[in-house]
Design an enzyme around this catalytic site. Sequence first.
Site, PDB file in Angstrom:
ATOM      1  N   LYS A  92     -27.827  -0.225   8.823  1.00 55.83           N
ATOM      2  CA  LYS A  92     -26.977  -0.037  10.004  1.00 55.83           C
ATOM      3  C   LYS A  92     -27.413   1.149  10.833  1.00 55.83           C
ATOM      4  O   LYS A  92     -27.333   1.144  12.036  1.00 55.83           O
ATOM      5  CB  LYS A  92     -25.552   0.322   9.531  1.00 55.83           C
ATOM      6  CG  LYS A  92     -24.676  -0.790   9.150  1.00 55.83           C
ATOM      7  CD  LYS A  92     -23.282  -0.200   8.932  1.00 55.83           C
ATOM      8  CE  LYS A  92     -22.705  -0.595   7.607  1.00 55.83           C
ATOM      9  NZ  LYS A  92     -22.655   0.451   6.606  1.00 55.83           N
TER      10      LYS A  92
ATOM     11  N   LYS B  72     -30.914  10.141   1.480  1.00 53.04           N
ATOM     12  CA  LYS B  72     -30.249  10.545   2.728  1.00 53.04           C
ATOM     13  C   LYS B  72     -30.326  12.046   2.945  1.00 53.04           C
ATOM     14  O   LYS B  72     -30.319  12.522   4.070  1.00 53.04           O
ATOM     15  CB  LYS B  72     -28.777  10.103   2.709  1.00 53.04           C
ATOM     16  CG  LYS B  72     -28.595   8.630   2.969  1.00 53.04           C
ATOM     17  CD  LYS B  72     -27.178   8.351   3.450  1.00 53.04           C
ATOM     18  CE  LYS B  72     -26.965   6.880   3.675  1.00 53.04           C
ATOM     19  NZ  LYS B  72     -25.563   6.544   3.924  1.00 53.04           N
TER      20      LYS B  72
ATOM     21  N   LYS C 134     -35.296  -0.725   3.479  1.00 51.02           N
ATOM     22  CA  LYS C 134     -34.177  -1.659   3.594  1.00 51.02           C
ATOM     23  C   LYS C 134     -33.659  -1.730   5.027  1.00 51.02           C
ATOM     24  O   LYS C 134     -33.672  -0.731   5.735  1.00 51.02           O
ATOM     25  CB  LYS C 134     -33.163  -1.170   2.555  1.00 51.02           C
ATOM     26  CG  LYS C 134     -31.743  -1.278   2.854  1.00 51.02           C
ATOM     27  CD  LYS C 134     -30.888  -0.557   1.828  1.00 51.02           C
ATOM     28  CE  LYS C 134     -30.201   0.603   2.527  1.00 51.02           C
ATOM     29  NZ  LYS C 134     -28.987   1.096   1.994  1.00 51.02           N
TER      30      LYS C 134
HETATM   31  P1  TYM Z   1     -22.757  -0.034   3.209  1.00 50.17           P
HETATM   32  O1  TYM Z   1     -21.696   0.174   4.230  1.00 50.17           O
HETATM   33  O2  TYM Z   1     -24.034   0.695   3.371  1.00 50.17           O
HETATM   34  O3  TYM Z   1     -23.087  -1.568   3.083  1.00 50.17           O
HETATM   35  C1  TYM Z   1     -22.086  -2.551   2.919  1.00 50.17           C
HETATM   36  C2  TYM Z   1     -22.585  -3.624   1.969  1.00 50.17           C
HETATM   37  O4  TYM Z   1     -23.791  -4.208   2.468  1.00 50.17           O
HETATM   38  C3  TYM Z   1     -24.806  -4.163   1.473  1.00 50.17           C
HETATM   39  N1  TYM Z   1     -26.107  -3.952   2.130  1.00 50.17           N
HETATM   40  C4  TYM Z   1     -27.166  -4.731   1.976  1.00 50.17           C
HETATM   41  N2  TYM Z   1     -27.381  -5.841   1.246  1.00 50.17           N
HETATM   42  C5  TYM Z   1     -28.600  -6.415   1.318  1.00 50.17           C
HETATM   43  N3  TYM Z   1     -29.616  -5.943   2.084  1.00 50.17           N
HETATM   44  C6  TYM Z   1     -29.464  -4.836   2.826  1.00 50.17           C
HETATM   45  N4  TYM Z   1     -30.445  -4.377   3.581  1.00 50.17           N
HETATM   46  C7  TYM Z   1     -28.197  -4.170   2.795  1.00 50.17           C
HETATM   47  N5  TYM Z   1     -27.695  -3.060   3.404  1.00 50.17           N
HETATM   48  C8  TYM Z   1     -26.430  -2.947   2.977  1.00 50.17           C
HETATM   49  C9  TYM Z   1     -24.432  -2.981   0.591  1.00 50.17           C
HETATM   50  O5  TYM Z   1     -25.004  -3.106  -0.693  1.00 50.17           O
HETATM   51  C10 TYM Z   1     -22.933  -3.068   0.577  1.00 50.17           C
HETATM   52  O6  TYM Z   1     -22.482  -3.974  -0.408  1.00 50.17           O
HETATM   53  N6  TYM Z   1     -21.046   2.828  -0.501  1.00 50.17           N
HETATM   54  C11 TYM Z   1     -20.956   1.539   0.135  1.00 50.17           C
HETATM   55  C12 TYM Z   1     -19.576   1.185   0.627  1.00 50.17           C
HETATM   56  C13 TYM Z   1     -18.495   1.335  -0.378  1.00 50.17           C
HETATM   57  C14 TYM Z   1     -18.159   0.425  -1.402  1.00 50.17           C
HETATM   58  C15 TYM Z   1     -17.022   0.974  -2.039  1.00 50.17           C
HETATM   59  C16 TYM Z   1     -18.720  -0.774  -1.833  1.00 50.17           C
HETATM   60  C17 TYM Z   1     -17.592   2.358  -0.419  1.00 50.17           C
HETATM   61  N7  TYM Z   1     -16.691   2.134  -1.430  1.00 50.17           N
HETATM   62  C18 TYM Z   1     -16.414   0.335  -3.122  1.00 50.17           C
HETATM   63  C19 TYM Z   1     -18.103  -1.400  -2.915  1.00 50.17           C
HETATM   64  C20 TYM Z   1     -16.975  -0.857  -3.558  1.00 50.17           C
HETATM   65  C21 TYM Z   1     -21.869   1.500   1.339  1.00 50.17           C
HETATM   66  O7  TYM Z   1     -22.219   2.514   1.892  1.00 50.17           O
HETATM   67  O8  TYM Z   1     -22.169   0.251   1.761  1.00 50.17           O
END
Ligand code: TYM
Length: 330
Positions: free
Chosen positions: A195, A111, A192
């Site tokens: 969003k 990023k 990947k």
């Molecule tokens: P975030 O908001 O990017 O994504 C949320 C969840 O979706 C999963 N994900 C995917 N899984 C499969 N294929 C994809 N292309 C894909 N894109 C996203 C992510 O793995 C995630 O599980 N840092 C984290 C959010 C977070 C978090 C936490 C997660 C903050 N605190 C504590 C677990 C525990 C994030 O940015 O996810």
Amino acid sequence: MTRVLSGIAPSGNFTLGNYLGALRHWVSFQDGHDAFYCVVDLHALTTEIDPADVRANTRDAALNLLAIGLDPERCTLFVQSQVPEHTRLTWLLECTATVGELRRMTQFKDKGRGQETVRVGLFTYPCLMAADILLYGAQAVPVGDDQRQHLELAREVAVRFNNRYGETFVVPDAAIPGTGARVMDLQHPERKMSKSSDSPMGTIRLLDTDEEITRKVKRAVTDTDGEMRYDRQAKPGLANLLDLLAAATGRTATEVAADYTRYGELKEDVAAALCQLLGPVRRRRAELEDDPAYVDAVLARGAARAHEVAAATYARAADAMGLLPGPEGA
Ligand code: TYM
């Protein structure tokens, strides 16, 4: 009961990747577990985002989470910034993790690459994520594959803290699904699905209509040799489609590949399976739209319950590090 926690950043419209990699498993984890799920609005501030978008996305995220089937009677749904212990514990963890560890995080490198300036928050973000998890004593953390490294860091920080300051945190495990853990962009299958990406035809949104889903799947990039086999390296576009159908129908990608000879037929079935999967979410979401007061009430209740659990853990951690208790014992 096993404690579960996970979070999602309100940094844009949810995608099929979010759903298959994490969100639909959140729904299953509600049964037989004490599940906490948060909209991690503080994480959304690590890159440039309009304040109005943060506000709108956070509410929208909560609505989507209800629409996928989270039930406030069976889980605790809350907004991260409404529980102040998340930022308080982050500092203690920033004083436990090392710069070297944070530098190794590939998401930070990805990023931050090519940007003129990088926010400190983007660098320290894994400490905030570790705080999210450790505050609730979560044993299982349902996430997609891209969060594996952050989970590993959370584990290391927990172990180090416990060794240095005494047993305080539960050491969490990532719960990464066997299929759908890494959904790729349909136009750029080497990256990947995300969003925040600028690839509208490559990204299936949680609330896309059947027509949009079908159009995107039909236009998905594959390859020209026409050979039906699962190979992520050599045939990433096709592998992604096979993975999608596998995840949507509970089979493995290799099993799915054995059922087809032509890409066109595979695409038709992928589109149909995804429409079936996401249709109910879209319909529930339309019903919820009518009742914003309900959502606010759910979030207020969730924050109160989360705060109870988080405050107790924070107090233990602060005490272990030698901080004096605050006026209310906090
Ligand atoms: P975030 O908001 O990017 O994504 C949320 C969840 O979706 C999963 N994900 C995917 N899984 C499969 N294929 C994809 N292309 C894909 N894109 C996203 C992510 O793995 C995630 O599980 N840092 C984290 C959010 C977070 C978090 C936490 C997660 C903050 N605190 C504590 C677990 C525990 C994030 O940015 O996810």
